[in-house]
Design a protein around this motif. Structure first.
Motif, short mmCIF file in Angstrom:
data_model
loop_
_atom_site.label_atom_id
_atom_site.label_comp_id
_atom_site.label_asym_id
_atom_site.label_seq_id
_atom_site.Cartn_x
_atom_site.Cartn_y
_atom_site.Cartn_z
N GLN A 144 48.53 -1.22 120.77
CA GLN A 144 47.12 -1.09 120.39
C GLN A 144 46.17 -1.97 121.19
N GLY A 145 46.70 -2.98 121.85
CA GLY A 145 45.86 -3.83 122.69
C GLY A 145 46.68 -4.44 123.80
N VAL A 146 46.11 -4.48 125.00
CA VAL A 146 46.78 -5.09 126.14
C VAL A 146 45.86 -6.18 126.70
N CYS A 147 46.34 -7.40 126.69
CA CYS A 147 45.56 -8.52 127.20
C CYS A 147 46.11 -8.92 128.57
N ILE A 148 45.23 -9.14 129.51
CA ILE A 148 45.60 -9.53 130.86
C ILE A 148 45.03 -10.90 131.15
N VAL A 149 45.73 -11.66 131.99
CA VAL A 149 45.26 -13.01 132.32
C VAL A 149 44.55 -13.05 133.67
N ALA A 150 44.55 -11.93 134.39
CA ALA A 150 43.88 -11.85 135.69
C ALA A 150 43.26 -10.48 135.84
N GLU A 151 42.05 -10.42 136.38
CA GLU A 151 41.33 -9.16 136.49
C GLU A 151 42.07 -8.14 137.36
N GLY A 152 42.84 -8.63 138.34
CA GLY A 152 43.57 -7.72 139.21
C GLY A 152 44.64 -6.91 138.51
N MET A 153 44.97 -7.27 137.29
CA MET A 153 45.98 -6.52 136.53
C MET A 153 45.41 -5.26 135.88
N ARG A 154 44.09 -5.16 135.82
CA ARG A 154 43.47 -4.05 135.09
C ARG A 154 43.77 -2.70 135.73
N GLN A 155 43.60 -2.58 137.04
CA GLN A 155 43.73 -1.27 137.68
C GLN A 155 45.14 -0.69 137.55
N PRO A 156 46.22 -1.47 137.73
CA PRO A 156 47.54 -0.88 137.50
C PRO A 156 47.73 -0.33 136.10
N LEU A 157 47.11 -0.98 135.11
CA LEU A 157 47.20 -0.48 133.74
C LEU A 157 46.44 0.84 133.59
N LEU A 158 45.25 0.90 134.17
CA LEU A 158 44.48 2.15 134.12
C LEU A 158 45.22 3.27 134.84
N ASP A 159 45.82 2.95 135.98
CA ASP A 159 46.57 3.95 136.74
C ASP A 159 47.77 4.47 135.95
N ALA A 160 48.29 3.62 135.05
CA ALA A 160 49.44 4.02 134.23
C ALA A 160 49.03 4.82 133.00
N GLY A 161 47.74 5.05 132.84
CA GLY A 161 47.28 5.86 131.73
C GLY A 161 46.90 5.10 130.47
N ILE A 162 46.74 3.79 130.58
CA ILE A 162 46.35 2.98 129.43
C ILE A 162 44.83 3.01 129.29
N ARG A 163 44.35 3.28 128.12
CA ARG A 163 42.91 3.44 127.89
C ARG A 163 42.18 2.14 128.20
N SER A 164 41.05 2.26 128.87
CA SER A 164 40.29 1.07 129.25
C SER A 164 39.84 0.27 128.05
N GLY A 165 39.54 0.94 126.93
CA GLY A 165 39.09 0.24 125.74
C GLY A 165 40.16 -0.62 125.09
N ARG A 166 41.41 -0.42 125.47
CA ARG A 166 42.50 -1.21 124.92
C ARG A 166 42.84 -2.42 125.79
N ILE A 167 42.19 -2.55 126.93
CA ILE A 167 42.51 -3.64 127.86
C ILE A 167 41.44 -4.72 127.74
#
Length: 376
Positions: A144-167
Motif C-alpha cells: 500500500q505504500g513504498v518509501c524511498i530514501v533517494a529520488e533516483g529510486m522513483r523512476q524504476p518503481l514507476l517503470d515497474a508499474g507501481i502507482r505514483s501516489g503510493r511512492i
C-alpha cells in the motif's frame, strides 16, 4: 479517532549495516512519538548469530526472532501470522525483498493489515541479486505504500508499474545528539596514529558496492606524496582480507587501520580530519549524515541522494569509481581545510531521526485510516 497502528517492522538481515541501523533508530524515535512497534527479525540461516536481533535487544527495542531455514519456509509465514494476531491494529513495514515476500503471504490471513515497504537501495552486481531486485519490484506492486530514501529510486518503481501516489520520498535521519563534534571521541593513541597525521576516514561495509578498494588505491597515491596521511576504515565485510593484502602490496599497510565492525562510530568521526565516501551505489548512507553531524569535511561519490544532501555546502563530490579524481580531492583536502559547521546545520535542519519518524508516522496514519486496496 482511530488508534495508531502497531508497527511490525519485518527485516531479513545479513549483518548490522546502514539499513539496519536506520530501522533501529526509526523504531526508537517512533516509540518516543507514541507509535509502538516490534522488530520481526527473520533468521538468516547462513549466520550463527543474528546481529540485528541481538542489537535490538541491547537497545531495549521489542524484537522477536522469526524462524527461517531457507527460501520458502512455512514456519516463517506462521510466525508472522502469530505476530499479526497478537495486535488488534497491525501494520507491516517491510525492508527488502525477502521480508516483502513473507509479509505478503502472512497478510493473506489478515486482509485489513496494510503493508509499507522501504527501499533502502539495490545492489545488483551478481545475477542472483539482479533477479531479487526484479522480484522485489514485482512484489511492491501489491503493497500500500513504498518509501524511498533517494529520488533516483522513483523512476524504476514507476517503470515497474507501481502507482505514483503510493511512492513517497522519506530521507534517512540520525540522532544528532549522539553524533556531534564535541562528543566523547577516540584518541589517536588507541590506534597507534601519530598526532601530526592527517586522517582520512570511512565507515562502511567492506564490499564491492562501497568501493573500499578504490579508496585504498586513491589513498596510496596520496600516501606516496607525503608521510602525513593515514586511512582509518570502520566496518567489516567480504573484501576485508583483500584490502589487507592490497595494502601490503602497495606498501601502505603501516598507515591503514581496519577497525572492523564497531558499535561506537560516534567516537570515531571526531578522529577523522576528512570523511570519505567512495561508494559506487547508494541510497542515502547514514555514515554521510553522521560525519556531517560531527562536522567532518566530506569527500563523496556523486551517487544516490548524496548530491542533494550536500547541495550548496562546502563538500567535494567526485564521479563514482574514479580513483584518480578521488585521489586528487584527497590531496586537495591535505592542503585546504574546509569549515564543516554548515554540514551539521544541514543535518539538524532536515535529517534528524525525529523528522524521519514524523514522516513515517504520517504514512502509517494515512494508511490506517482508509480501506486497504490489494490491487496493483
Amino acid at each position: 479517532m482511530r488508534a495508531d497502528p502497531h508497527i511490525l517492522h519485518v527485516f531479513s538481515s545479513a549483518g548490522l549495516y546502514g539499513a539496519e541501523h536506520a530501522v533501529l533508530g526509526l523504531i526508537r524515535a517512533l516509540a518516543d512519538a507514541g507509535i509502538q512497534g516490534t522488530l520481526a527479525c527473520i533468521d538468516n540461516p547462513h549466520l550463527e548469530e543474528q546481529p540485528l536481533y541481538e542489537r535490538a535487544r541491547v537497545l531495549g527495542i521489542p524484537a522477536e526472532r522469526i524462524p527461517c531455514s531457507g527460501r520458502l519456509d512455512g514456519a516463517t509465514i506462521r510466525a508472522l501470522r502469530a505476530m499479526l494476531a497478537r495486535h488488534p491494529c497491525p501494520l507491516l513495514h517491510v525492508h527488502g525483498y525477502k521480508s516483502a515476500f513473507y509479509a505478503l503471504r502472512a497478510r493473506r490471513s489478515f486482509p485489513g493489515a496494510p503493508i509499507v515497504a522501504t527501499v533502502h537501495g539495490w545492489v545488483t552486481n551478481t545475477r542472483s541479486l539482479w533477479l531479487y531486485r526484479l522480484l522485489e519490484l514485482h512484489m511492491l506492486r501489491h503493497v500500500q505504500g513504498v518509501c524511498i530514501v533517494a529520488e533516483g529510486m522513483r523512476q524504476p518503481l514507476l517503470d515497474a508499474g507501481i502507482r505514483s501516489g503510493r511512492i513517497r520520498l522519506i530521507e534517512n535521519g540520525i540522532d544528532t545528539a549522539r553524533f556531534r563534534a564535541d562528543g566523547p571521541a577516540a584518541t589517536r593513541a588507541e590506534f597507534g596514529i601519530p598526532d601530526p597525521a592527517f586522517v582520512f576516514g570511512g565507515v562502511m561495509r567492506l564490499s564491492s558496492e562501497k568501493n573500499p578498494l578504490g579508496l585504498l588505491e586513491a589513498f596510496a597515491q596520496v600516501a606516496r606524496a607525503g608521510p602525513t596521511a593515514w586511512l582509518v576504515l570502520a566496518g567489516d565485510g567480504p573484501q576485508r582480507a583483500e584490502l589487507e593484502r592490497r595494502a601490503r602490496d602497495l606498501g601502505i599497510a603501516g598507515r591503514v587501520c581496519l577497525l572492523g565492525a564497531r558499535n561506537d562510530p560516534e567516537r570515531l568521526y571526531p578522529l577523522f580530519d576528512c570523511f570519505v565516501l567512495p561508494s559506487l551505489t547508494e541510497g542515502l548512507p547514514l555514515a554521510l549524515l553522521e560525519a556531517m553531524a560531527c562536522e567532518r569535511p566530506v569527500i563523496a561519490s556523486r551517487v544516490g541522494q548524496v548530491a542533494a544532501v550536500l547541495e550548496g555546502l562546502p563538500a567535494t563530490l567526485v564521479p563514482a569509481g574514479d580513483s584518480q579524481l578521488l585521489a586528487g580531492a584527497m590531496q586537495n583536502a591535505l592542503r585546504v581545510r574546509q569549515t564543516a559547521a554548515p554540514l551539521r546545520q544541514r543535518v539538524r535542519a532536515g535529517y534528524s531521526v525525529e523528522r524521519m519518524a514524523r514522516d513515517y508516522a504520517e504514512v502509517y496514519r494515512g494508511l490506517g485510516n482508509r480501506h486497504v486496496d490489494h490491487a496493483a
